[in-house]
Design a protein around this motif. Structure first.
Motif, mmCIF file in Angstrom:
data_model
loop_
_atom_site.group_PDB
_atom_site.id
_atom_site.type_symbol
_atom_site.label_atom_id
_atom_site.label_comp_id
_atom_site.label_asym_id
_atom_site.label_seq_id
_atom_site.Cartn_x
_atom_site.Cartn_y
_atom_site.Cartn_z
ATOM 1 N N PRO A 443 -90.843 100.839 11.577
ATOM 2 C CA PRO A 443 -90.984 101.267 12.976
ATOM 3 C C PRO A 443 -92.198 100.671 13.682
ATOM 4 O O PRO A 443 -92.160 100.462 14.903
ATOM 5 C CB PRO A 443 -91.113 102.795 12.858
ATOM 6 N N TYR A 458 -91.591 99.450 3.469
ATOM 7 C CA TYR A 458 -90.522 100.118 4.207
ATOM 8 C C TYR A 458 -89.252 99.266 4.192
ATOM 9 O O TYR A 458 -88.150 99.769 3.917
ATOM 10 C CB TYR A 458 -90.959 100.379 5.658
ATOM 11 N N TYR A 474 -81.674 106.122 8.595
ATOM 12 C CA TYR A 474 -81.804 106.847 9.855
ATOM 13 C C TYR A 474 -80.653 106.471 10.787
ATOM 14 O O TYR A 474 -80.188 105.321 10.783
ATOM 15 C CB TYR A 474 -83.133 106.535 10.540
ATOM 16 N N PRO A 478 -85.000 101.544 13.361
ATOM 17 C CA PRO A 478 -86.317 101.209 13.917
ATOM 18 C C PRO A 478 -86.276 100.118 14.988
ATOM 19 O O PRO A 478 -87.100 100.139 15.905
ATOM 20 C CB PRO A 478 -87.098 100.750 12.680
ATOM 21 N N LEU A 487 -89.888 108.469 17.471
ATOM 22 C CA LEU A 487 -90.098 108.704 16.041
ATOM 23 C C LEU A 487 -89.597 110.089 15.628
ATOM 24 O O LEU A 487 -89.191 110.300 14.488
ATOM 25 C CB LEU A 487 -91.578 108.568 15.683
ATOM 26 N N LEU A 490 -86.183 110.254 14.186
ATOM 27 C CA LEU A 490 -85.919 109.643 12.883
ATOM 28 C C LEU A 490 -85.871 110.724 11.811
ATOM 29 O O LEU A 490 -86.888 111.125 11.256
ATOM 30 C CB LEU A 490 -86.989 108.598 12.552
ATOM 31 N N TYR A 492 -84.553 111.631 8.197
ATOM 32 C CA TYR A 492 -84.081 110.961 6.975
ATOM 33 C C TYR A 492 -82.766 111.578 6.476
ATOM 34 O O TYR A 492 -82.639 112.799 6.355
ATOM 35 C CB TYR A 492 -85.148 111.060 5.887
ATOM 36 N N PRO A 516 -91.562 107.307 8.507
ATOM 37 C CA PRO A 516 -91.875 106.585 9.749
ATOM 38 C C PRO A 516 -93.363 106.344 9.953
ATOM 39 O O PRO A 516 -93.754 105.368 10.602
ATOM 40 C CB PRO A 516 -91.305 107.510 10.839
#
Length: 571
Positions: A443, A458, A474, A478, A487, A490, A492, A516
């Motif tokens: 992100p 990531y 997600y 991103p 954010l 987002l 999970y 994130p």
């Protein structure tokens, strides 16, 4: 007519210690012509304190480490950039190692003089001494950084003394006939400036003999004054010839090699025949080629013919070549040397017979969890090899990962790789902006936040998640983020909801690596890879451990039953 090259002569002399090992180290390296033009020649001296039981190791390591790493930096880097990065990295290593030894330390003073073109660059830490003799003028170029403690003088601001390093840097023009003298603090109080000039000029044609004269005179003076004279060393470097003046233009950075023209299958360049065009982008061209002399199949990467010599991508293109040449890992593609001299700007890589990770996953829908995690682990090792050289990959996704015919992962795309530097993050983002971020990018790339190794972590975790589930972690990817408020959206999605074989431990490791917030991910890539292995090992280990104890106790029970039966029969 051939251009004049930089030519040096040098001499050295040690006064051998009688009772203990020498605590000083010095060296001069004059590389082959191509590297000499790019990086220059280098003279180094290092010295540690007499009370350090690891003095010799500290001095030798600092000199060898600097020379090895300096000449391994990218050819297009400036001298100051290369030497400063190498010294800071070496300082961090020496400082950390000193914390793990019971006696002594890896602390040492160091002075390095790099001769490139018609200039010299001095890098100095501590209290080693560098002088220049020009005609009858004898001048000290280095500064003494010393601290008086209990009647003893100790070096300050030395290599390995602190986790941060303060480097004295100076740049000076060279003249033919300049002579540079390298020595240590031990010589203080023995020779005067007039002694140096006299002893060197007595016969400057033989620099080894001049160093011996300096050493003998210094030892005699020291003994006359009643203190030891067994720790002297001298190194002289003379400028015999300077290269011609060169115009500083962008093409010089790239060895004056032109960008190759557009190529099609069947066309040849430097004895390389194009067999297939693998990729055409705004920045580069990638071809599968065959060497007509050796028959080797390779991959050629070249800048796009549309680029001008002043395009910033050309500097990054040389960084890509450096990554391929310097990263030593079985999971990173190998560089190949052409059989003929290059007349154009390109580099060659080994041709990998195989397919992308996307293609592999499509062809192997029934692959086991073990197979998929093995691929993720190999990819992680490739990324770790880049991180060891302070390189961020920035473009980890399934289409950039190759699987060869033996199931081995090979990382072969470095279009967005960049050095991990706080002051160069703007360039890093601009570079990635040209290549483009994707659904596996961290992100922080979309939001303009700080970048680092955890950004690659990531992307690796996202690619692993996709490999295990066929999905993304997600709903809002991103690369579609527009602000920090996004954010919060987002959320999970547990990998176990898409693949029941994923263990809770594995899902927890993925969740953490995909946080994130960059600061909340694993501190190191190795921690994430260890978590992947442990999560898989627990499952397999549990099965093995559950079978083996059961068989053991079954055997014990059988033996006890047999003994019981025998005892009844023998009554």
């Amino acid at each position: 007519m051939a251009h004049a090259q930089l030519l040096l002569s040098y001499g050295q002399a040690f006064v051998a210690p009688e009772r203990r090992k020498h605590r000083s180290s010095m060296s001069v390296r004059m590389p082959e012509p191509t590297l000499l033009r790019a990086k220059g020649a280098c003279a180094v001296i290092s010295d540690s304190v007499s009370r350090n039981v690891m003095a010799k190791q500290a001095g030798d390591l600092s000199v060898r480490g600097f020379l090895a790493d300096y000449f391994s930096t990218p050819d297009h880097w400036e001298v100051k950039t290369s030497a400063t990065r190498v010294l800071r990295s070496l300082n961090s290593w020496c400082y950390s190692q000193s914390q793990h030894v019971k006696e002594g330390s890896f602390v040492s003073s160091l002075s390095a003089l790099v001769f490139r073109g018609r200039e010299a660059h001095l890098f100095h830490m501590g209290d080693t001494l560098v002088f220049r003799l020009r005609g009858a003028e004898f001048e000290q170029l280095s500064r003494d950084h010393v601290t008086d403690l209990g009647g003893y003088r100790y070096p300050s601001r030395a290599l390995g003394m602190d986790c941060s390093l303060d480097i004295d840097y100076s740049r000076m023009p060279l003249k033919q006939g300049d002579i540079f003298l390298f020595t240590t603090q031990a010589v203080r109080g023995t020779l005067l400036p007039s002694d140096y000039v006299r002893l060197i000029r007595l016969d400057a044609s033989d620099l080894d003999a001049a160093c011996e004269r300096l050493a003998d005179e210094a030892r005699t003076r020291a003994q006359d004054r009643g203190y030891g004279g067994d720790q002297f060393c001298f190194q002289l470097v003379r400028i015999d010839e300077l290269p011609e003046e060169e115009e500083d233009h962008p093409g010089r950075l790239y060895g004056d090699l032109p960008i190759p023209p557009e190529l099609s299958p069947g066309e040849r360049l430097d004895g390389l025949e194009v067999e297939e065009v693998l990729s055409r982008t705004a920045q580069s061209r990638v071809y599968r080629v065959r060497d007509v002399h050796t028959g080797r199949e390779m991959v050629m990467k070249a800048p796009s013919p549309e680029l001008s010599l002043r395009n910033a991508y050309l500097e990054h293109f040389l960084l890509q070549q450096w990554v391929v040449e310097r990263i030593n890992s079985p999971f990173v593609v190998r560089v190949m040397e052409p059989s003929r001299p290059r007349r154009y700007l390109y580099y060659l890589m080994a041709h990998v017979e195989g397919e992308t990770l996307s293609q592999w996953a499509e062809r192997h829908p029934q692959a086991s969890l073990t197979q998929r995690l093995d691929i993720a682990n190999q990819l992680g090792k490739a990324v770790k090899a880049l991180h060891h050289r302070d390189v961020l990959h920035q473009q980890i996704h399934p289409d950039n990962v190759l699987i060869d015919n033996h199931g081995k992962v090979v990382l072969a795309d470095f279009s967005a790789c960049h050095f991990r530097e706080m002051d160069n993050q703007r360039q890093s983002r601009e570079l990635l902006g040209q290549v483009g971020i994707n659904e596996h990018s961290a992100p922080e790339y979309a939001l303009g936040d700080g970048l680092g190794r955890r950004s690659d972590q990531y992307a690796l975790a996202s690619t692993t998640y996709w490999l295990l589930t066929g999905e993304l972690p997600y709903v809002l990817t991103p690369n579609r983020l527009r602000s920090h408020t996004d954010l919060e959206q987002l959320s999970y999605r547990s990998a176990r909801s898409f693949n029941p074989e994923v263990t809770q431990a594995l899902d927890d490791a993925l969740r953490r690596a995909l946080d994130p917030q960059r600061a909340l991910r694993f501190r190191r890539m190795s921690e994430f890879l260890h978590a992947l292995q442990v999560s898989l090992g627990r499952k397999e280990g549990h099965e093995v451990q559950s079978r083996e104890p059961r068989r053991f106790w079954q055997g014990v029970a059988g033996i006890l039953l047999l003994l019981l039966v025998l005892s009844w029969l023998l009554r």
